[in-house]
Structures are given as structure tokens and as C-alpha cells.
Design an enzyme around this catalytic site. Structure first.
Site: not given
Length: 336
Positions: A14, A59, A91-92
Site C-alpha cells: 500500500t 503482499s 501489511t497483509d
């Protein structure tokens, strides 16, 4: 004042995403140079930056091969004089990448992972602040010997504890039970704990052994468990209910699986440890351990899968060596 050298590599996520013409949503387009150019306050730091775009991936599409490539690059930076390394990704899966890299990071110098919850085109985008904080942490001698850390929202989290706990909140990253390792305030790095002993495994020559992660649920079907001995898996991690339990039906499918591969029980709750001697009913921890199931303690299901995978790769699947390594490293991760 002598300048420190910090390397910044980007995998995407992101923090790097912008909208393309006539397309809905955002996708990864920015590289390391463009990201760093957007960060206010860097000129006030006594730091020289080495910048490298490793990939532009969401990710969820990161593979082990990408992380091993990032690891090789990060090691090269330390070997050539960097004080620390920052790795930027989505971040996932950031909590998994951090723990995976921590299993292989042999240096005192920190490897710092960061990202963003809001893309650069959003009001209040958090990427520049997170990247600035990550560089400050990578520069700090206070963070040496802590291995891989995650820096988000001005908090510093250890790889073994950190998790993403909310889908969109800027404060999504937490370390349940143990709390953050430290935080950044007014440009200064504050650390709360001494370094913990870490598992450091050899980089494998092969990664073909696969570990299946299953989350147990209410009134669960057992067909997958029954089929597992004939499938191409070499390990099983179960995210059990409560402190590490399964139904009687699932329990009855486990003996042939345990004969073929290591089976580790974790908790699906997201906080706390599995128990060892509280519950004795069929499918609870006392019964499961008698069958040969290994209890993971505080290590979460996703990180347990990564640990077991790394051990399988390092031992080339030798069952005795796998079980010895599991005993050693799970004890290490639960020595509190």
C-alpha cells in the site's frame, strides 16, 4: 558527526500504491527512490541512504523466493557497511515476512520492516511517517541484537510477537500479551526490553517440504484430515479452539497423520499460550500430547507454520532432527 548508512529496499504494498488512469483502486507503482523523496524530515538525519526496488508486489503475492532474495540483498548491505536495513512491503503478510526473515537474520544490526495502511493519494497517508521512523530505528544502536522488528505507527514490535489485528486501522499492528518492544518519540528511539535469544537457522538449499495450516471450527468436517497422509505435505499445524483443542472427530483422524509428519497445536484465539495440563478430555491438550501432538505455546499458527517449514528444510525432513529442533526452538519462543 559521522553519518550512518541505512539501506532501504522495497517489495511493494500500500505504501507504494497509486491509482492508474481509468482504473478503480490502487496498485503498486512507486519504487524506493520515489518513496524516500516523499518523506519530510530525512534531511535532518545524519544518514546516507542506499535505495533499491526489489519488487512491486501486493503482499499476498509474496513468495518464499522473494523473501530469500530480499534476505540476500539485506545481508549484502550489512556486509558492505550499513548500520541497518529497512524493508518496505504490504501489511497483509508483513507479520509473516518479519518472522520468516528473523529465522535467518544473523546480524546484530537491525532489519526493520514497515509499510502503510493508507496509500499515498489518501489524506493522512501514514507511509512517510512510518518510513522515517523505520530509518530512525535502523540507525539506532539501541535496537542492535533484537533481530527483525516491525515499525508502524511510531511503535517498534518484535517479529515473534507482532500481528496485524485490524483490517484498516492505523494502529493495526500489536503484540498481544507482551506489548511493543519500544517506540519513537521526538525522533528518539525508546526500547523497553533487553534482546531475546532467537532461533537462527541456515538458509536452505531446498524448500520443497510443505506445511499445511488448518483452523479448526465448530462441527468441523474431517475429510481433509483423513486425506492428509496421502497428500504432498510434510507437516501439519492446527489452529485449535481455546488453548489448543479439537473435536473428538478430528482427534480420531490424527494418529495416522502423526505417524507420517509432525503435528503442532496452536491457538486460533490470537492471544495467549496453548496449555499443557489443564484439560484432559478427548481432543484436549493432555490427550493430544499423549498421541504425539506438539503444543506451540505462545507462537501463533502462521508463525508456527513458518518455523516448522524452516526446520523441515534445514533437516531435510529427518523426523528425529525435526522433533529435536522443534523442542529446542519452541522452548526458546516460550521461555518467559
Amino acid at each position: 558527526m559521522t553519518k550512518r548508512m541505512v539501506a532501504v529496499g522495497t517489495l511493494g504494498g500500500t505504501i507504494t500504491m497509486t491509482a492508474k488512469d481509468n482504473e478503480k483502486g490502487v496498485s503498486s507503482t512507486l519504487g524506493a527512490e520515489q518513496l524516500v523523496a516523499s518523506v519530510p524530515g530525512l534531511s535532518a538525519l545524519s544518514v546516507d541512504l542506499r535505495l533499491h526496488t526489489l519488487a512491486n508486489l501486493a503482499s499476498g503475492s509474496i513468495q518464499f523466493e522473494h523473501l530469500f532474495a530480499a534476505l540476500t540483498w539485506a545481508k549484502q548491505q550489512i556486509d558492505s557497511g550499513a548500520s541497518g536495513v529497512v524493508l518496505v512491503q504490504g501489511t497483509d503478510t508483513l507479520e509473516e515476512s518479519a518472522f520468516f526473515l528473523d529465522l535467518y537474520w544473523p546480524y546484530a544490526a537491525p532489519l526493520v520492516l514497515t509499510g502503510a495502511m493508507r496509500s499515498p493519494n489518501k489524506a493522512g497517508a501514514d507511509g512517510p511517517a512510518n518510513l522515517l521512523a523505520a530509518i530512525q530505528v535502523a540507525m539506532s544502536p539501541k535496537v542492535r541484537n533484537h533481530g527483525v522488528v516491525v515499525v508502524m505507527n511510531d511503535e517498534i514490535h518484535q517479529a515473534r510477537f507482532v500481528k496485524k489485528a485490524h483490517t484498516v486501522s492505523l494502529a493495526t499492528f500489536t503484540s498481544p500479551v507482551f506489548g511493543p518492544l519500544g517506540y519513537i518519540q521526538e525522533g528518539g528511539v525508546r526500547i523497553f526490553r533487553a534482546p531475546s535469544e532467537r532461533a537462527i537457522l541456515p538458509v536452505p538449499s531446498q524448500t520443497s517440504d510443505k506445511v499445511l495450516l488448518i483452523e479448526t471450527v465448530l462441527d468441523e468436517a474431517t475429510e481433509l484430515y483423513s486425506a492428509l497422509p496421502s497428500l504432498n505435505y510434510q507437516g501439519l499445524v492446527i489452529a485449535g479452539v481455546g488453548s489448543g483443542h479439537v473435536s473428538e472427530k478430528v482427534r480420531d483422524t490424527l494418529p495416522p497423520i502423526i505417524q507420517k509428519m509432525p503435528v503442532i497445536m496452536t491457538s486460533r484465539t490470537g492471544s495467549g499460550s496453548t496449555t499443557n495440563a489443564v484439560y484432559g478430555y478427548k481432543g484436549a491438550e493432555v490427550d493430544l500430547q499423549q498421541l504425539g501432538v506438539i503444543m506451540a505455546g505462545f507462537l501463533c499458527p502462521r508463525k508456527t507454520r513458518l518455523l516448522l517449514s524452516a526446520i523441515l528444510w534445514a533437516t531435510q525432513g529427518n523426523r528425529q532432527q525435526v522433533e529435536q529442533a522443534l523442542q529446542k526452538y519452541l522452548h526458546l519462543y516460550n521461555a518467559y
